[in-house]
Design a protein around this motif. Structure first.
Motif, PDB file in Angstrom:
ATOM      1  N   LEU A 187      74.216 -94.195 -34.391  1.00  0.00           N
ATOM      2  CA  LEU A 187      75.464 -94.911 -34.188  1.00  0.00           C
ATOM      3  C   LEU A 187      75.620 -96.017 -35.226  1.00  0.00           C
ATOM      4  N   ASP A 188      74.545 -96.745 -35.493  1.00  0.00           N
ATOM      5  CA  ASP A 188      74.597 -97.812 -36.496  1.00  0.00           C
ATOM      6  C   ASP A 188      75.009 -97.258 -37.856  1.00  0.00           C
ATOM      7  N   SER A 189      74.442 -96.120 -38.210  1.00  0.00           N
ATOM      8  CA  SER A 189      74.751 -95.512 -39.504  1.00  0.00           C
ATOM      9  C   SER A 189      76.204 -95.048 -39.571  1.00  0.00           C
ATOM     10  N   LEU A 190      76.696 -94.446 -38.494  1.00  0.00           N
ATOM     11  CA  LEU A 190      78.085 -93.979 -38.480  1.00  0.00           C
ATOM     12  C   LEU A 190      79.065 -95.137 -38.617  1.00  0.00           C
ATOM     13  N   ILE A 191      78.820 -96.228 -37.924  1.00  0.00           N
ATOM     14  CA  ILE A 191      79.720 -97.379 -38.013  1.00  0.00           C
ATOM     15  C   ILE A 191      79.686 -97.980 -39.411  1.00  0.00           C
ATOM     16  N   ALA A 192      78.500 -98.073 -40.007  1.00  0.00           N
ATOM     17  CA  ALA A 192      78.395 -98.610 -41.367  1.00  0.00           C
ATOM     18  C   ALA A 192      79.177 -97.743 -42.351  1.00  0.00           C
ATOM     19  N   ARG A 193      79.078 -96.415 -42.190  1.00  0.00           N
ATOM     20  CA  ARG A 193      79.803 -95.515 -43.088  1.00  0.00           C
ATOM     21  C   ARG A 193      81.306 -95.603 -42.865  1.00  0.00           C
TER      22      ARG A 193
ATOM     23  N   ILE B 252      83.010 -98.296 -41.808  1.00  0.00           N
ATOM     24  CA  ILE B 252      83.472 -99.568 -42.369  1.00  0.00           C
ATOM     25  C   ILE B 252      83.549 -99.488 -43.891  1.00  0.00           C
ATOM     26  N   GLU B 253      82.674 -98.689 -44.473  1.00  0.00           N
ATOM     27  CA  GLU B 253      82.645 -98.571 -45.931  1.00  0.00           C
ATOM     28  C   GLU B 253      83.778 -97.708 -46.464  1.00  0.00           C
ATOM     29  N   GLY B 254      84.126 -96.626 -45.735  1.00  0.00           N
ATOM     30  CA  GLY B 254      85.026 -95.661 -46.348  1.00  0.00           C
ATOM     31  C   GLY B 254      86.283 -95.297 -45.596  1.00  0.00           C
ATOM     32  N   ASN B 255      86.525 -95.841 -44.402  1.00  0.00           N
ATOM     33  CA  ASN B 255      87.708 -95.437 -43.644  1.00  0.00           C
ATOM     34  C   ASN B 255      88.996 -95.831 -44.378  1.00  0.00           C
ATOM     35  N   PRO B 256      89.927 -94.901 -44.613  1.00  0.00           N
ATOM     36  CA  PRO B 256      91.151 -95.221 -45.371  1.00  0.00           C
ATOM     37  C   PRO B 256      92.014 -96.295 -44.720  1.00  0.00           C
ATOM     38  N   ASN B 257      92.134 -96.272 -43.393  1.00  0.00           N
ATOM     39  CA  ASN B 257      92.957 -97.285 -42.735  1.00  0.00           C
ATOM     40  C   ASN B 257      92.402 -98.680 -42.962  1.00  0.00           C
ATOM     41  N   LEU B 258      91.093 -98.800 -42.972  1.00  0.00           N
ATOM     42  CA  LEU B 258      90.489-100.102 -43.240  1.00  0.00           C
ATOM     43  C   LEU B 258      90.705-100.495 -44.695  1.00  0.00           C
TER      44      LEU B 258
ATOM     45  N   LEU C  66      84.909 -87.957 -35.017  1.00  0.00           N
ATOM     46  CA  LEU C  66      83.959 -88.886 -35.641  1.00  0.00           C
ATOM     47  C   LEU C  66      83.939 -88.716 -37.162  1.00  0.00           C
ATOM     48  N   ASP C  67      83.983 -87.477 -37.624  1.00  0.00           N
ATOM     49  CA  ASP C  67      84.009 -87.225 -39.064  1.00  0.00           C
ATOM     50  C   ASP C  67      85.214 -87.911 -39.711  1.00  0.00           C
ATOM     51  N   ALA C  68      86.367 -87.839 -39.029  1.00  0.00           N
ATOM     52  CA  ALA C  68      87.572 -88.468 -39.563  1.00  0.00           C
ATOM     53  C   ALA C  68      87.431 -89.989 -39.605  1.00  0.00           C
ATOM     54  N   LEU C  69      86.808 -90.568 -38.601  1.00  0.00           N
ATOM     55  CA  LEU C  69      86.645 -92.023 -38.562  1.00  0.00           C
ATOM     56  C   LEU C  69      85.739 -92.523 -39.685  1.00  0.00           C
ATOM     57  N   VAL C  70      84.705 -91.755 -39.993  1.00  0.00           N
ATOM     58  CA  VAL C  70      83.799 -92.167 -41.075  1.00  0.00           C
ATOM     59  C   VAL C  70      84.272 -91.634 -42.424  1.00  0.00           C
ATOM     60  N   ALA C  71      85.397 -90.904 -42.427  1.00  0.00           N
ATOM     61  CA  ALA C  71      86.008 -90.392 -43.661  1.00  0.00           C
ATOM     62  C   ALA C  71      85.066 -89.470 -44.426  1.00  0.00           C
ATOM     63  N   GLN C  72      84.250 -88.703 -43.702  1.00  0.00           N
ATOM     64  CA  GLN C  72      83.316 -87.763 -44.321  1.00  0.00           C
ATOM     65  C   GLN C  72      83.282 -86.474 -43.490  1.00  0.00           C
TER      66      GLN C  72
END
Length: 499
Positions: free
Chosen positions: A80-86, A88-94, A266-272
């Motif tokens: 979960l920690d890794s998914l949230i970090a990814r 925050i790094e790459g989500n287009p909306n952010l 989840l894949d869409a949220l992390v943009a991967q």
């Protein structure tokens, strides 16, 4: 010879000029009956009390006491920690929110530049025919000449009435609001990833329940077939038992479909795309419970980024109103120029071609058809809208926190009752199977007991998932550990004032 005015006449002329200027200023600065009417809601009007000594912020592990803004670490799940970090790094909306912040910060720099001296250079080279019937005497008039001008021009607006200052304050307020909104987007994104992860874990646990149910029904079917072979049961019981098996398989397939859809989310949220394919399917018992205190101090709402952003919008709108008022007053500039100007380009840089000038420039609105009053009314209306938007945000936040606290407390009580009900259902099912195996009960008792057990197992998984989900929602509602950026002022934690 020039006739000098008598001293008394000079005084009278000066007094008349001053009175005329005062009347013009008074007429131009008519801002009567234009003001904001909306009122900011305070803690008392919301029924909130002063903050107690304890905090309701999400707790984190003792090993990481300084990262309370990363509340998801309290779940103790590395995936979960890794998914949230990814995310925050790459989500287009952010990234869009960050781009808006960069634009707002650029607007602050552009507005600040207007308050500083401005210098520019100009070089003009022209070949032209001068009119013989204009102000130019012969031989210049009627001739074709080359002219040149090389000049530095400077200006500095003297901000006596605060026009530039209020514009800068409005731009800073908008930039701070954009910063808080970017933080709010980050917090919302982290909570959405966590909630989607919990949903993924819930579906896997439900799949495990369905697979356990299938195995259990296959065992019962085997028992029924043995009893039919022994002449203790009929084909009716056999068909009833056999029909429950494909139903269990259909449930398994349904959960597998939902799991894949949850992974896509989840894949869409992390943009991967495909990011979750390499991960171990999560389980609810692999997520620790966060410690959240039940009290809600009033000042905690000041730690919500969305409320801070709404307050900064009020600050910006307040400065816009003040800036609109400064438009009624004179514009005073100090202008200067220095350079060379000549007829004949070969003379351009000669000492005789030098020219310079310096002096004040004053612009005063006298009659503008009501444009300034209309602009002020519009800015006052914008301020009312910003205040009411802030009030709406605060009211929604209070309801949001209250709802989540209620859910967290209620779900905890429901889990206690559900565990007792499930224990009783499991025991009843075992007794029913034993009685049926010994020929002391009928198959309908087994089916009834199994239905109750299945419902309780599913309810147990759903409540466990809801408990974790409500903790994520409460962590978000309480601000997600947000704190104002160090380069912003205390307005993010206080109620702004407006005229």
């Amino acid at each position: 010879m020039t006739q000098l005015l008598p001293e008394g006449a000079v005084r009278r002329t000066t007094a008349v000029a001053a009175a005329a200027l005062a009347l013009v200023l008074a007429g131009c600065a008519d801002m009567g009956n234009i003001a904001s009417h909306a009122k900011l809601r305070d803690a008392q009007s919301l029924g909130l009390t002063a903050a107690p000594a304890t905090s309701t912020a999400p707790a984190v592990s003792a090993a990481a006491p300084t990262i309370d803004s990363q509340w998801w670490l309290a779940f103790g799940n590395a995936q979960l920690d890794s998914l949230i970090a990814r995310a925050i790094e790459g989500n287009p909306n952010l990234q869009v929110a960050r781009a808006r912040l960069a634009r707002a910060q650029a607007a602050v720099s552009a507005t600040e530049a207007a308050d500083k001296p401005q210098i520019n250079g100009a070089l003009d080279l022209t070949r032209q025919k001068f009119s013989g019937n204009y102000i130019y005497p012969a031989p210049l008039g009627g001739s074709i000449q080359e002219t040149g001008a090389l000049q530095l021009n400077g200006s500095w607006e003297l901000d006596f009435f605060g026009k530039n200052r209020t514009a800068i304050e409005a731009a800073i307020g908008s930039a701070n609001a954009a910063s808080a909104e970017a933080d709010a987007a980050r917090i919302l994104l982290a909570s959405n990833v966590a909630r989607s992860y919990v949903q993924w874990a819930r579906l896997h646990d439900q799949l495990a329940v369905a697979e356990r149910t299938l195995a259990q029904r296959e065992e019962v079917f085997k028992l029924v077939r043995d009893r039919v072979s022994a002449g203790l049961d009929t084909q009716l019981q056999s068909k009833q038992s056999e029909g429950a098996i494909p139903q269990a398989r259909q449930q398994i397939e349904s959960f597998r479909e939902q799991i894949e859809i949850a992974q896509h989310a989840l894949d869409a949220l992390v943009a991967q795309p495909g990011a979750t394919q390499a991960l171990v399917p999560p389980a609810l018992d692999g997520l620790k419970t966060m410690a959240l205190q039940p009290t809600i101090p009033a000042d905690l709402l000041g730690r919500r980024a969305d409320i801070a952003a709404a307050r900064w919008r009020v600050e910006a709108a307040t400065s816009d109103v003040a800036n609109a008022k400064t438009q009624f007053y004179p514009n005073i500039n100090l202008v200067a120029f220095a350079g060379f100007s000549s007829i004949g380009i070969d003379n351009l840089l000669k000492s005789g071609s030098q020219q310079w000038g310096v002096g004040p420039a004053i612009r005063l609105p006298i009659f503008e058809g009501g444009r300034l009053r209309a602009n002020l009314r519009g800015k006052a209306a914008d301020l009312d809208a910003a205040i009411e938007s802030y009030n709406t945000t605060v009211l929604d936040a209070v309801r949001d926190v209250a709802d989540q606290v209620t859910s967290v407390q209620s779900i905890a009580r429901q889990q206690v009752q559900q565990r007792e009900a499930q224990d009783a259902a499991e025991a009843a099912y075992q007794i029913a199977v034993q009685r049926y195996s010994a020929g002391l009960g009928n198959f309908l008792d087994v089916l009834s007991a199994e239905t109750t057990v299945l419902l309780q197992r599913r309810e147990g998984v759903d409540l466990a998932a809801r408990a974790l989900d409500s903790q994520v929602a409460l962590a978000r509602a309480l601000g997600g550990g947000w704190q104002p950026a160090s380069d912003t002022t205390a307005a993010a934690a206080s109620v702004p004032q407006h005229p």
